[in-house]
Design an enzyme around this catalytic site. Sequence first.
Site, PDB file in Angstrom:
ATOM      1  CB  CYS A  92      -0.936   0.013   1.197  1.00  7.10           C
ATOM      2  SG  CYS A  92      -1.963  -1.442   1.269  1.00  7.10           S
ATOM      3  CG  ASN A 131      -6.803  -0.981   1.410  1.00  5.96           C
ATOM      4  OD1 ASN A 131      -6.074  -0.546   0.530  1.00  5.96           O
ATOM      5  ND2 ASN A 131      -6.354  -1.534   2.525  1.00  5.96           N
ATOM      6  CG  HIS A 136      -3.293   3.259   2.462  1.00  3.51           C
ATOM      7  ND1 HIS A 136      -3.780   2.988   1.206  1.00  3.51           N
ATOM      8  CD2 HIS A 136      -3.361   2.091   3.155  1.00  3.51           C
ATOM      9  CE1 HIS A 136      -4.117   1.712   1.134  1.00  3.51           C
ATOM     10  NE2 HIS A 136      -3.881   1.148   2.305  1.00  3.51           N
TER      11      HIS A 136
HETATM   12  O1  UT7 Z   1      -3.902  -1.530   3.521  1.00  2.56           O
HETATM   13  C1  UT7 Z   1      -2.965  -1.952   4.460  1.00  2.56           C
HETATM   14  C2  UT7 Z   1      -3.374  -1.642   5.780  1.00  2.56           C
HETATM   15  N1  UT7 Z   1      -4.579  -2.357   6.168  1.00  2.56           N
HETATM   16  C3  UT7 Z   1      -5.235  -1.906   7.175  1.00  2.56           C
HETATM   17  O2  UT7 Z   1      -4.833  -0.890   7.659  1.00  2.56           O
HETATM   18  C4  UT7 Z   1      -6.388  -2.684   7.770  1.00  2.56           C
HETATM   19  C5  UT7 Z   1      -6.247  -2.659   9.259  1.00  2.56           C
HETATM   20  N2  UT7 Z   1      -7.284  -3.324  10.016  1.00  2.56           N
HETATM   21  C6  UT7 Z   1      -8.574  -2.883  10.037  1.00  2.56           C
HETATM   22  O3  UT7 Z   1      -8.925  -1.953   9.352  1.00  2.56           O
HETATM   23  C7  UT7 Z   1      -9.541  -3.535  11.001  1.00  2.56           C
HETATM   24  O4  UT7 Z   1      -8.815  -4.347  11.908  1.00  2.56           O
HETATM   25  C8  UT7 Z   1     -10.638  -4.401  10.308  1.00  2.56           C
HETATM   26  C9  UT7 Z   1     -11.602  -3.492   9.578  1.00  2.56           C
HETATM   27  C10 UT7 Z   1      -9.983  -5.371   9.347  1.00  2.56           C
HETATM   28  C11 UT7 Z   1     -11.422  -5.185  11.355  1.00  2.56           C
HETATM   29  O5  UT7 Z   1     -11.986  -4.302  12.305  1.00  2.56           O
HETATM   30  P1  UT7 Z   1     -11.828  -4.599  13.862  1.00  2.56           P
HETATM   31  O6  UT7 Z   1     -12.561  -3.536  14.555  1.00  2.56           O
HETATM   32  O7  UT7 Z   1     -10.360  -4.739  14.144  1.00  2.56           O
HETATM   33  O8  UT7 Z   1     -12.620  -5.954  14.008  1.00  2.56           O
HETATM   34  P2  UT7 Z   1     -12.087  -7.356  14.575  1.00  2.56           P
HETATM   35  O9  UT7 Z   1     -11.171  -7.996  13.597  1.00  2.56           O
HETATM   36  O10 UT7 Z   1     -11.607  -7.174  15.961  1.00  2.56           O
HETATM   37  O11 UT7 Z   1     -13.439  -8.174  14.613  1.00  2.56           O
HETATM   38  C12 UT7 Z   1     -14.508  -7.812  15.496  1.00  2.56           C
HETATM   39  C13 UT7 Z   1     -15.665  -8.772  15.308  1.00  2.56           C
HETATM   40  C14 UT7 Z   1     -15.257 -10.235  15.327  1.00  2.56           C
HETATM   41  O12 UT7 Z   1     -16.306 -10.949  15.955  1.00  2.56           O
HETATM   42  P3  UT7 Z   1     -16.230 -11.373  17.506  1.00  2.56           P
HETATM   43  O13 UT7 Z   1     -14.999 -12.220  17.623  1.00  2.56           O
HETATM   44  O14 UT7 Z   1     -16.132 -10.087  18.259  1.00  2.56           O
HETATM   45  O15 UT7 Z   1     -17.520 -12.097  17.711  1.00  2.56           O
HETATM   46  C15 UT7 Z   1     -15.173 -10.618  13.883  1.00  2.56           C
HETATM   47  O16 UT7 Z   1     -15.394 -11.992  13.675  1.00  2.56           O
HETATM   48  O17 UT7 Z   1     -16.220  -8.557  14.009  1.00  2.56           O
HETATM   49  C16 UT7 Z   1     -16.294  -9.809  13.298  1.00  2.56           C
HETATM   50  N3  UT7 Z   1     -16.148  -9.529  11.881  1.00  2.56           N
HETATM   51  C17 UT7 Z   1     -17.163  -9.189  11.081  1.00  2.56           C
HETATM   52  N4  UT7 Z   1     -18.493  -9.064  11.309  1.00  2.56           N
HETATM   53  C18 UT7 Z   1     -19.265  -8.685  10.286  1.00  2.56           C
HETATM   54  C19 UT7 Z   1     -14.992  -9.515  11.146  1.00  2.56           C
HETATM   55  N5  UT7 Z   1     -15.267  -9.188   9.880  1.00  2.56           N
HETATM   56  C20 UT7 Z   1     -16.604  -8.981   9.809  1.00  2.56           C
HETATM   57  C21 UT7 Z   1     -17.478  -8.608   8.773  1.00  2.56           C
HETATM   58  N6  UT7 Z   1     -18.792  -8.466   9.049  1.00  2.56           N
HETATM   59  N7  UT7 Z   1     -17.031  -8.366   7.515  1.00  2.56           N
END
Ligand code: UT7
Length: 332
Positions: free
Chosen positions: A117, A289, A259
């Site tokens: 990225c 993204n 980004h």
């Molecule tokens: O481009 C290079 C750089 N990339 C980035 O900067 C991405 C960095 N990371 C992020 O933007 C975030 O970590 C994400 C958007 C990928 C995820 O957000 P988060 O707030 O960190 O969520 P999480 O991974 O902690 O997941 C929270 C909950 C989980 O459920 P439980 O365990 O709390 O029951 C996941 O299973 O959300 C669940 N979950 C979803 N639910 C609905 C994960 N993906 C989804 C989804 N829809 N698509």
Amino acid sequence: MSLKTPKTVLLGTGYSVPEKVLTNQDLEKMVDTNDQWIQERTGIKERRIASPELTTSELCTRAARKALHDAGLKPKDIDVILVGTVTGDALFPATACYVQEKLGAVNAAAMDLQAACAGFVYVSTMADALISSGKAKHVLTIGGELLSRIVDWTDRSTCVLFGDGAGAAVWGAANDKNANKGIIDTYMKSDGRLTELLCSYGGGTKIPMKEAVENNQHFIKMQGQEVFKSAVKAMSEAVKSILAKNGLTGEDVDVLIPHQANIRIMNATVRKTKIAEEKVYVNVDRFGNTSAASIPIALAEARETGAIKPGQLILLVSFGGGFTWGSLLLQV
Ligand code: UT7
């Protein structure tokens, strides 16, 4: 505010995205997700997805043609083409060589640079080095990705995040007519100890493609929360470092183009760097993204729509797999 005299000027920009829009509602029908979760956690409403016959080089070429037109230059005027991509047409030759052929940029040297990225900030830093050292007169830098080709469309934790697109910029040597405009400074950094947190590790020489496909190792893998924390830390560092080195503060920046990975990452970065939220250019809601393409798409769109005005100080900041990150300070 007294800034360094730039040697490399931005002459033109352009971007191209596929026509097909994939909305959060469309994704609800594909995986266990919902519009509210995606918008609240990422800020994304929709993204563009390429049709099967479209190639990364074609999308890059479309963006490049617009940037050349904007710059008032012909393809034969370009000395070097640099493409930042992790989703090139082939393992080799470079996607930049396909772009060269499509453009008819017969006088150029063409190569790809792989910094995920952060690709566009890296290639633009290289353009500045080539031009300011006198090794090139005009450099075309492009960030282009078809991430939809390496996304696992059954993995809700990644498939809602990414989109396809390309953005391009033409850079030239500063002269009397455009004095004080151009690249003021650049900053680049990497941390190869964290490769595993964000990668697509199959399909290279370590894990050959046949084996990778059998084991789903050719898809993007990401440990979201870890990447999130590192992204905020690294992007804040890249902003603070380049500002401090040039005797500036967040208040001096007119437009910040981060980004476009996640609106929460952008907001956390500006909070840590004391840049007003309204100065942040955001289009993650419409494109998701797009990795190396995200900054040049935003830069070109902001110039086209008048969100960036002549005389303003623009700061680009990026972060991606590797990890790689960097910033670029630009007077337009
Ligand atoms: O481009 C290079 C750089 N990339 C980035 O900067 C991405 C960095 N990371 C992020 O933007 C975030 O970590 C994400 C958007 C990928 C995820 O957000 P988060 O707030 O960190 O969520 P999480 O991974 O902690 O997941 C929270 C909950 C989980 O459920 P439980 O365990 O709390 O029951 C996941 O299973 O959300 C669940 N979950 C979803 N639910 C609905 C994960 N993906 C989804 C989804 N829809 N698509």
